[in-house]
Design an enzyme around this catalytic site. Structure first.
Site, PDB file in Angstrom:
ATOM      1  N   HIS A   1      46.112   8.292 -18.895  1.00  0.00           N
ATOM      2  CA  HIS A   1      44.794   8.674 -18.369  1.00  0.00           C
ATOM      3  C   HIS A   1      44.126   7.547 -17.566  1.00  0.00           C
ATOM      4  O   HIS A   1      43.722   7.732 -16.431  1.00  0.00           O
ATOM      5  CB  HIS A   1      43.853   9.093 -19.503  1.00  0.00           C
TER       6      HIS A   1
ATOM      7  N   LYS B   1      39.058   4.507 -30.526  1.00  0.00           N
ATOM      8  CA  LYS B   1      38.691   5.654 -31.362  1.00  0.00           C
ATOM      9  C   LYS B   1      37.725   5.191 -32.445  1.00  0.00           C
ATOM     10  O   LYS B   1      37.688   4.011 -32.772  1.00  0.00           O
ATOM     11  CB  LYS B   1      39.948   6.245 -31.978  1.00  0.00           C
TER      12      LYS B   1
ATOM     13  N   ARG C   1      33.309   2.062 -13.931  1.00  0.00           N
ATOM     14  CA  ARG C   1      32.165   1.210 -13.579  1.00  0.00           C
ATOM     15  C   ARG C   1      32.644   0.128 -12.613  1.00  0.00           C
ATOM     16  O   ARG C   1      33.628  -0.562 -12.888  1.00  0.00           O
ATOM     17  CB  ARG C   1      31.624   0.576 -14.859  1.00  0.00           C
TER      18      ARG C   1
HETATM   19  C1  BG6 Z   1      44.535  13.146 -25.193  1.00  0.00           C
HETATM   20  C2  BG6 Z   1      44.804  12.110 -26.258  1.00  0.00           C
HETATM   21  O1  BG6 Z   1      45.483  13.025 -24.176  1.00  0.00           O
HETATM   22  O2  BG6 Z   1      43.233  12.935 -24.662  1.00  0.00           O
HETATM   23  C3  BG6 Z   1      43.753  12.198 -27.343  1.00  0.00           C
HETATM   24  O3  BG6 Z   1      46.080  12.346 -26.821  1.00  0.00           O
HETATM   25  C4  BG6 Z   1      42.372  12.118 -26.768  1.00  0.00           C
HETATM   26  O4  BG6 Z   1      43.949  11.173 -28.295  1.00  0.00           O
HETATM   27  C5  BG6 Z   1      42.211  13.086 -25.607  1.00  0.00           C
HETATM   28  O5  BG6 Z   1      41.458  12.438 -27.790  1.00  0.00           O
HETATM   29  C6  BG6 Z   1      40.888  12.881 -24.897  1.00  0.00           C
HETATM   30  O6  BG6 Z   1      40.631  13.881 -23.986  1.00  0.00           O
HETATM   31  P1  BG6 Z   1      39.139  14.231 -23.582  1.00  0.00           P
HETATM   32  O7  BG6 Z   1      39.280  15.198 -22.458  1.00  0.00           O
HETATM   33  O8  BG6 Z   1      38.496  14.816 -24.799  1.00  0.00           O
HETATM   34  O9  BG6 Z   1      38.496  12.949 -23.178  1.00  0.00           O
END
Ligand code: BG6
Length: 482
Positions: free
Chosen positions: A241, A332, A342
């Site tokens: 991500h 987490k 930012r």
């Molecule tokens: C997922 C992860 O890809 O993305 C999770 O495996 C995480 O751990 C999630 O909670 C977060 O996604 P979003 O869209 O809720 O920010």
């Protein structure tokens, strides 16, 4: 296209992901008339279940958010059937599904979408079974595959997995999903950067002090300990991500952002960024684990050293980003749930002379991905009244007040529609993943080899306090008040 035929096969239909993300996105597309009229949705998994049982399981996930009526939900559920399989590689099951599809498909184009909401350990057998039984001639219609992460655990396992998939399917039919690429503010990066004259001019090392990408969650790992303890926060959030968001934020302008070749142009531009990042080492990172993490009943290793928090610094070795520290931070069980990009700009050069030593806070551009999408620029203005001190204020676009409610479909809904429309630009190409793994694999192996113990932080806190010092020191970042 409304007259086309479409079968969607959801593999792993009894699982969390399918129920919480795939089906709710499909009902959105159905309700908003973005699916063909002739659509059927077959769920497949190993558990025994009737159609009715599947529908009852799905129902609670289909109601609230987008406010679909009871009638719409019932009509949608009528399109959903269920089939169980002794294993994901069971060819007999897939043969009967193929027969079902043929009977359903009265005319061409008749298209087939396979959604892999299954663990990578069964990708290979599933892909093979589909290839042998359910793929059809191009003339009849397309056959596309949506694949979910994890795409391997390191460079080598990625290559193995990729090899398996590419043996059976061409890159053209593969859609590797990273749902962050479907978020509104991430998709907005192209327009924001390249359609506004004032952003592109300052989007470089001359003006930028540092970039900070933050992902914070207030929840811990809940029932996902089995997966999370093996993968950890770097594989869960950073390698995919955050790195994907960074690639879009940092890339050079793509040749074109729309049209049939957009997927190639945009992903080529992202790959150049990824190839310009040096692999990371232990010096570049700080790791944390929230207190009580290993007490979670889904974690078997009670001495686990898996990180639930990390902050790291990297550099992009291109002229645009020369010497600009990039910080990524994710964790987490923190004090809030928030994801933002930012950019902190350098001190205004005239500040110290003209205002004679009065503090001029640094400008920042903040793009908040969630919650409540917003873009704001921290800008100095004269404090109103008789004084002339610079104070910081915001120029702000707040999506809730600026745009209509519901104009903003969730990431999965948007991305599934992209697949149906054959748009690849918001999906991850195999070379992007390869370079992403090249950046992180040495660090991940070093962490595992050296058995680094993460710093324990309190649940509900901002993470280990050491992370703030790390960011300040490694990026020259000065925290402004929000
Ligand atoms: C997922 C992860 O890809 O993305 C999770 O495996 C995480 O751990 C999630 O909670 C977060 O996604 P979003 O869209 O809720 O920010």
């Amino acid at each position: 296209w409304r007259e086309d035929y479409l079968t969607i096969l959801v593999l792993g239909a009894s699982g969390d992901l399918a129920q919480k993300k795939t089906y709710p996105s499909l009902i959105n597309l159905y309700a908003w008339k973005l699916l063909p009229k002739n659509v059927q949705i077959i769920g497949l998994a190993r558990s025994e279940m009737t159609n009715e049982e599947l529908r009852n399981r799905l129902k609670p996930h289909l109601v609230e958010k987008n406010g679909h009526s009871k009638e719409t939900i019932d009509d949608f559920l009528n399109l959903c059937t269920y089939q169980s399989a002794p294993s994901y590689g069971d060819k007999e099951t897939f043969k009967s599904i193929a027969k079902n599809m043929e009977e359903f498909e009265k005319r061409t184009p008749a298209n087939r979408l396979f959604y892999f909401a299954i663990p990578p350990s069964v990708f290979s057998e599933t892909a093979l079974a589909i290839k042998e039984t359910c793929m059809q001639d191009k003339e009849k219609g397309w056959s596309r595959l949506i694949v979910e992460k994890p795409f391997g655990k390191d460079l080598q396992t990625f290559e193995e997995l990729n090899q398996t998939l590419s043996e059976h399917f061409s890159e053209e039919n593969l859609y590797r999903i990273d749902h962050y690429l479907g978020k509104e503010l991430v998709q907005n990066l192209l327009i924001l950067r390249f359609s506004n004259v004032w952003f592109e001019r300052v989007w470089n090392t001359d003006s930028i002090q540092c970039v900070i990408l933050t992902f914070k969650e207030s929840i811990g790992i809940e029932g996902r300990g089995g997966y999370f303890d093996e993968y950890g926060i770097i594989r869960d959030i950073f390698q995919n991500h955050l790195l994907q968001v960074l690639a879009l934020l940092a890339m050079e302008p793509p040749t074109m952002a729309d049209g049939p070749d957009a997927g190639t142009f945009i992903r080529d531009a992202k790959v150049k960024v990824l190839r310009s990042i040096k692999p990371l080492t232990l010096d570049d990172v700080i790791l944390g684990q929230y207190d009580g993490y290993a007490e979670n009943s889904t974690i078997t290793n009670k001495d686990s050293k898996t990180a639930t928090f990390a902050a790291l610094r990297l550099f992009i070795n291109t002229p645009r980003w020369h010497n600009v520290p990039i910080i990524m931070k994710a964790g987490k069980a923190l004090n809030e749930g928030k994801a933002e990009m930012r950019i902190q700009f350098k001190d205004a050069p005239a500040g110290q002379f003209i205002f004679q030593g009065q503090a001029c806070p640094r400008n920042e551009l903040v793009m908040r991905m969630q919650p409540k999408e917003a873009i704001y620029m921290k800008t100095n203005v004269k404090s109103p009244g008789f004084t002339s001190t610079p104070i910081q204020s915001e120029l702000e676009v707040n999506y809730d007040s600026r745009f209509e409610a519901n104009c903003n479909p969730d990431a999965y809904t948007r991305l599934i529609l992209d697949v149906i429309r054959g748009r690849h630009s918001a999906f991850v190409r195999d070379d992007e993943l390869r370079y992403a793994w090249e950046i992180f694999t040495p660090l991940l192996h070093e962490i595992e080899r050296s058995g680094v113990t993460p710093i324990v932080y309190k649940q509900g806190s901002r993470g280990p306090p050491e992370a703030d010092d790390f960011i300040e020191k490694k990026a020259g970042y000065i925290r402004n008040k929000d």
